[in-house]
Design an enzyme around this catalytic site. Sequence first.
Site, short mmCIF file in Angstrom:
data_model
loop_
_atom_site.label_atom_id
_atom_site.label_comp_id
_atom_site.label_asym_id
_atom_site.label_seq_id
_atom_site.Cartn_x
_atom_site.Cartn_y
_atom_site.Cartn_z
N HIS A 71 0.83 -1.20 0.00
CA HIS A 71 0.00 0.00 0.00
C HIS A 71 0.87 1.26 0.00
CE1 HIS A 71 -3.05 -3.00 0.63
NE2 HIS A 71 -2.43 -3.40 1.74
N GLU A 109 -2.15 0.18 8.25
CA GLU A 109 -1.28 -0.89 7.75
C GLU A 109 -0.13 -0.34 6.92
OE1 GLU A 109 -1.20 -4.64 4.64
OE2 GLU A 109 -3.08 -3.55 4.93
N HIS A 164 3.07 -7.10 4.65
CA HIS A 164 1.70 -6.65 4.89
C HIS A 164 1.28 -7.02 6.31
CE1 HIS A 164 0.22 -5.73 0.69
NE2 HIS A 164 1.35 -6.37 0.42
N GLU A 239 1.84 -11.81 5.54
CA GLU A 239 0.84 -11.10 6.36
C GLU A 239 1.29 -11.31 7.81
OE1 GLU A 239 -1.52 -9.19 5.42
OE2 GLU A 239 -2.30 -9.84 3.47
#
Length: 277
Positions: A71, A109, A164, A239
């Site tokens: 992101h 995040e 992430h 993750e």
Amino acid sequence: MAWRRGHRATLRVVRTSRLWLCGVALAAVLGGCATPPPQVPLPAAGSAPSAARARSPVSVAPPVVVLDPGHNGRNSRNLAAINRQVPDGRGGTKACNTTGTQTDAGYPEHAFNFDVASRVAQQLTAAGVRVVMTRTDDDGVGPCVDERGRAGDSAGAAAIVSIHADGAPARGAGFHVAYSDPPLNPAQEAPAHELSVALRDAMRSAGFVDSNYIGRDGLSPRSDLAGLNLATRPTALVECANMRNPAEAALVSSPEGRARYASALAQGVLAYLHRPG
């Protein structure tokens, strides 16, 4: 006559010695005698180079690792840009990027991803690895997932790690490592799986637990992630935690927690780079 000849020879030796001593004395007065450099015998024409020259060290380029912090900080303010459709690597399209998730307290995040990736970069650089980041700050838009997927090839990377955190229901906890499956090229076969296992094992060794809501044994084969599908170098996506789980939210929000994640990921990358064979 013999005596005279011997006497003359002796006088010549004495005179020569006196001249030599005078030269030494003069040199001392003028600042000392310079010692001539030793003569180095030149190799004969056509002779082989010396062993020292033959053993000159050959520089070896350091391995390259691409770190992909998921992101970006301004994605949420540029929805038209990040909703643009790009190739997904399996014949379809998907959004250029997304905004990512956040903790219930509002820690985003994208900030976690960038902080952890920066810490991993520092540790890998200290270990002699050349690091390339898909983004160099947390104040931009994108890049799109297809660009991220191709970043490893353009950098000549030995490994690509996308960092992430998840936004699952609050009861979910733990990390998982995703890789492209079914594989679309040789790099996505054994190499990507080996990288994923190395990262999984390092996370376990650091005290993190496997996800209890997705994947199996800490691994999650995926066909829907463009960044993995488009990779032509060994690539895995980690993750690290579920940001909606209260305990893990507290961990990802603290500098100490992010340092733990970064250390585990760096160790996983190094284990993969230094694996036997």
